[in-house]
Design an enzyme around this catalytic site. Structure first.
Site, PDB file in Angstrom:
ATOM      1  N   HIS A  13      21.115  35.366  35.418  1.00  0.00           N
ATOM      2  CA  HIS A  13      22.003  36.210  35.994  1.00  0.00           C
ATOM      3  C   HIS A  13      23.340  35.554  36.203  1.00  0.00           C
ATOM      4  O   HIS A  13      23.388  34.426  36.799  1.00  0.00           O
ATOM      5  CB  HIS A  13      21.647  36.707  37.356  1.00  0.00           C
ATOM      6  CG  HIS A  13      22.542  37.724  38.044  1.00  0.00           C
ATOM      7  ND1 HIS A  13      23.031  37.485  39.191  1.00  0.00           N
ATOM      8  CD2 HIS A  13      23.131  38.716  37.861  1.00  0.00           C
ATOM      9  CE1 HIS A  13      23.752  38.529  39.479  1.00  0.00           C
ATOM     10  NE2 HIS A  13      23.933  39.461  38.745  1.00  0.00           N
ATOM     11  N   ARG A  14      24.349  35.913  35.472  1.00  0.00           N
ATOM     12  CA  ARG A  14      25.546  35.151  35.363  1.00  0.00           C
ATOM     13  C   ARG A  14      25.414  33.586  35.154  1.00  0.00           C
ATOM     14  O   ARG A  14      25.921  32.719  35.591  1.00  0.00           O
ATOM     15  CB  ARG A  14      26.572  35.220  36.821  1.00  0.00           C
ATOM     16  CG  ARG A  14      26.387  36.572  37.336  1.00  0.00           C
ATOM     17  CD  ARG A  14      27.157  36.816  38.779  1.00  0.00           C
ATOM     18  NE  ARG A  14      26.922  37.959  39.154  1.00  0.00           N
ATOM     19  CZ  ARG A  14      27.200  38.343  40.427  1.00  0.00           C
ATOM     20  NH1 ARG A  14      27.919  37.668  41.176  1.00  0.00           N
ATOM     21  NH2 ARG A  14      27.106  39.872  40.810  1.00  0.00           N
ATOM     22  N   GLU A  40      23.153  37.103  31.213  1.00  0.00           N
ATOM     23  CA  GLU A  40      23.899  38.375  31.657  1.00  0.00           C
ATOM     24  C   GLU A  40      25.155  37.771  32.253  1.00  0.00           C
ATOM     25  O   GLU A  40      25.168  36.770  32.979  1.00  0.00           O
ATOM     26  CB  GLU A  40      23.172  39.206  32.943  1.00  0.00           C
ATOM     27  CG  GLU A  40      23.874  40.454  33.355  1.00  0.00           C
ATOM     28  CD  GLU A  40      24.763  40.105  34.492  1.00  0.00           C
ATOM     29  OE1 GLU A  40      25.522  41.216  35.101  1.00  0.00           O
ATOM     30  OE2 GLU A  40      25.028  38.993  35.066  1.00  0.00           O
ATOM     31  N   ASP A  42      29.632  39.034  33.193  1.00  0.00           N
ATOM     32  CA  ASP A  42      30.566  40.449  33.650  1.00  0.00           C
ATOM     33  C   ASP A  42      31.785  40.005  32.965  1.00  0.00           C
ATOM     34  O   ASP A  42      32.449  39.008  32.947  1.00  0.00           O
ATOM     35  CB  ASP A  42      30.730  40.410  35.199  1.00  0.00           C
ATOM     36  CG  ASP A  42      29.273  40.310  36.044  1.00  0.00           C
ATOM     37  OD1 ASP A  42      28.769  41.378  35.886  1.00  0.00           O
ATOM     38  OD2 ASP A  42      29.121  39.126  36.221  1.00  0.00           O
ATOM     39  N   HIS A  55      33.066  38.289  37.696  1.00  0.00           N
ATOM     40  CA  HIS A  55      32.267  39.420  38.320  1.00  0.00           C
ATOM     41  C   HIS A  55      33.146  40.511  38.932  1.00  0.00           C
ATOM     42  O   HIS A  55      33.211  41.443  39.006  1.00  0.00           O
ATOM     43  CB  HIS A  55      31.077  39.053  39.198  1.00  0.00           C
ATOM     44  CG  HIS A  55      30.628  40.058  40.279  1.00  0.00           C
ATOM     45  ND1 HIS A  55      30.977  40.637  41.244  1.00  0.00           N
ATOM     46  CD2 HIS A  55      29.457  40.981  39.656  1.00  0.00           C
ATOM     47  CE1 HIS A  55      30.287  41.697  41.337  1.00  0.00           C
ATOM     48  NE2 HIS A  55      29.298  41.673  40.784  1.00  0.00           N
ATOM     49  N   GLU A 114      28.154  43.072  31.056  1.00  0.00           N
ATOM     50  CA  GLU A 114      28.363  44.034  31.982  1.00  0.00           C
ATOM     51  C   GLU A 114      29.842  44.274  31.943  1.00  0.00           C
ATOM     52  O   GLU A 114      30.664  43.184  32.201  1.00  0.00           O
ATOM     53  CB  GLU A 114      27.781  43.807  33.184  1.00  0.00           C
ATOM     54  CG  GLU A 114      28.046  45.123  34.057  1.00  0.00           C
ATOM     55  CD  GLU A 114      27.561  44.649  35.560  1.00  0.00           C
ATOM     56  OE1 GLU A 114      27.983  45.306  36.513  1.00  0.00           O
ATOM     57  OE2 GLU A 114      26.654  43.913  35.847  1.00  0.00           O
ATOM     58  N   LYS A 116      33.094  45.524  33.722  1.00  0.00           N
ATOM     59  CA  LYS A 116      33.393  45.874  35.207  1.00  0.00           C
ATOM     60  C   LYS A 116      34.731  46.412  35.237  1.00  0.00           C
ATOM     61  O   LYS A 116      34.866  47.127  36.212  1.00  0.00           O
ATOM     62  CB  LYS A 116      33.520  44.314  35.885  1.00  0.00           C
ATOM     63  CG  LYS A 116      32.039  43.790  36.104  1.00  0.00           C
ATOM     64  CD  LYS A 116      31.346  44.726  37.255  1.00  0.00           C
ATOM     65  CE  LYS A 116      30.236  43.874  37.765  1.00  0.00           C
ATOM     66  NZ  LYS A 116      29.484  44.444  38.640  1.00  0.00           N
ATOM     67  N   ASP A 234      18.935  34.764  39.096  1.00  0.00           N
ATOM     68  CA  ASP A 234      19.703  33.810  39.266  1.00  0.00           C
ATOM     69  C   ASP A 234      18.823  32.452  39.149  1.00  0.00           C
ATOM     70  O   ASP A 234      19.674  31.314  38.992  1.00  0.00           O
ATOM     71  CB  ASP A 234      20.439  33.613  40.900  1.00  0.00           C
ATOM     72  CG  ASP A 234      21.217  34.781  41.112  1.00  0.00           C
ATOM     73  OD1 ASP A 234      21.938  35.237  40.080  1.00  0.00           O
ATOM     74  OD2 ASP A 234      21.257  34.973  42.323  1.00  0.00           O
TER      75      ASP A 234
END
Length: 247
Positions: A13-14, A40, A42, A55, A114, A116, A234
Site C-alpha cells: 500500500h503506497r 498500490e 495514488d 494520496h 488509484e 484520485k 502497509d
C-alpha cells in the site's frame, strides 16, 4: 501441510508505507525488496498534465511544501522534500511521477493505480500514453472510488483492467460489479466490510478481490483464510512472513 490453498498476492500500500514515506520511490523499492507481488499508489494530475503520485490533493501532509497538486507544475513539485517528515534518513525523497514508478518497478510486479483526481481528457491521454510506452497495460489495475471515471477510461480502452474501490458491506458484492456496465477485473473493499462468503462468490465468478488496508497480523490471517485474491498492506514483509509460516 499447506493451509494456504491459493496464496494471495502481497500488494504494498503506497509502497511499504508502514516502513518508508508513502508514495515515494524509496517506499516502492522497499516493497519490491520485501517480496511484494504488486504495489498500490495514488495519482493526481499536475497543472502541466503529468500524473503525480500522491494520496492527498495537496502536498501539505507528506512534504515540506504546501498547495494543491493540480495548481503546481512538475518542476515546482520536484523541489519538495517528501521523505524527511517520515524519517531523516529519507530526506531528499521527492514526489514522484507515475512514469518514474513505471521505470522503477520490475515489469512482473503488478501496479494498482488509484485515480484520485477528477476525470479529464488530459488524465486519460497521459495514463494511456504511459501504459503504452512502458507496456504496462497487462500488469496494471486502475482503481477508484469514482466508478464513473473507470467507466470512461474503459470505454476508451476496453482492455484496461479496472478495480472498484468501495467502503460498504454490500448485500451482493459480485452483483455490484455485474451491474456497473464495465468488465470489472477486481473488487477493492475495505477489509472489514467483506465476508468470506462474498469473497468466495466473487472469485468463483472470475473476479479478483483485493481488500484494503490490512496491517494487523490477526486481520491478515483472517483475510488469508477468507480466500482473498490479494491483500493490500502497509507492511509487505509482515504479510510475506505470515504467508511463509502458513505454507
Amino acid at each position: 501441510m499447506n493451509v494456504v490453498q491459493n496464496r494471495p498476492l502481497v500488494i504494498g500500500h503506497r509502497g511499504a508505507a508502514g516502513e518508508a514515506p508513502e508514495n515515494t520511490l524509496a517506499s516502492f523499492a522497499l516493497a519490491v525488496k520485501q517480496g511484494a507481488d504488486g504495489v498500490e499508489l495514488d495519482v493526481h494530475l499536475s497543472a502541466d498534465g503529468e500524473l503525480i503520485v500522491c494520496h492527498d490533493p495537496t502536498v501539505n501532509r507528506t512534504t515540506d511544501g504546501a498547495g494543491v497538486i493540480a495548481d503546481q507544475t512538475v518542476e515546482q513539485l520536484r523541489r519538495l522534500d517528501a521523505g524527511r517528515w517520515f524519517d531523516e534518513k529519507y530526506a531528499g525523497e521527492h514526489v514522484p511521477t507515475l512514469e518514474e514508478v513505471f521505470r522503477l518497478i520490475p515489469p512482473e510486479v503488478m501496479i494498482n493505480v488509484e485515480i484520485k483526481c477528477p476525470y479529464s481528457a488530459r488524465l486519460q491521454m497521459r495514463l494511456f500514453e504511459l501504459l503504452k510506452l512502458y507496456d504496462r497495460l497487462e500488469e496494471t489495475v486502475v482503481s477508484s472510488f469514482n466508478h464513473k471515471i473507470l467507466h470512461s477510461l474503459q470505454a476508451a480502452e476496453p482492455a484496461l483492467k479496472v478495480g472498484l474501490l468501495y467502503d460498504a458491506n454490500l448485500v451482493d458484492h459480485r452483483r455490484m460489479a455485474e451491474l456497473s456496465g464495465m468488465n470489472v477485473y477486481s473488487l477493492h473493499p475495505y477489509h472489514l466490510l467483506i465476508d468470506p462468503e462474498d469473497a468466495a462468490d466473487a472469485t468463483a465468478h472470475g473476479l479478483q478481490v483485493y481488500p484494503f488496508t490490512v496491517n494487523d497480523e490477526g486481520q491478515m490471517h483472517r483475510a488469508v483464510k477468507a480466500g482473498m485474491s490479494g491483500i493490500i498492506t502497509d507492511y509487505p514483509a509482515r504479510l510475506r512472513s505470515l504467508l511463509e509460516r502458513l505454507t
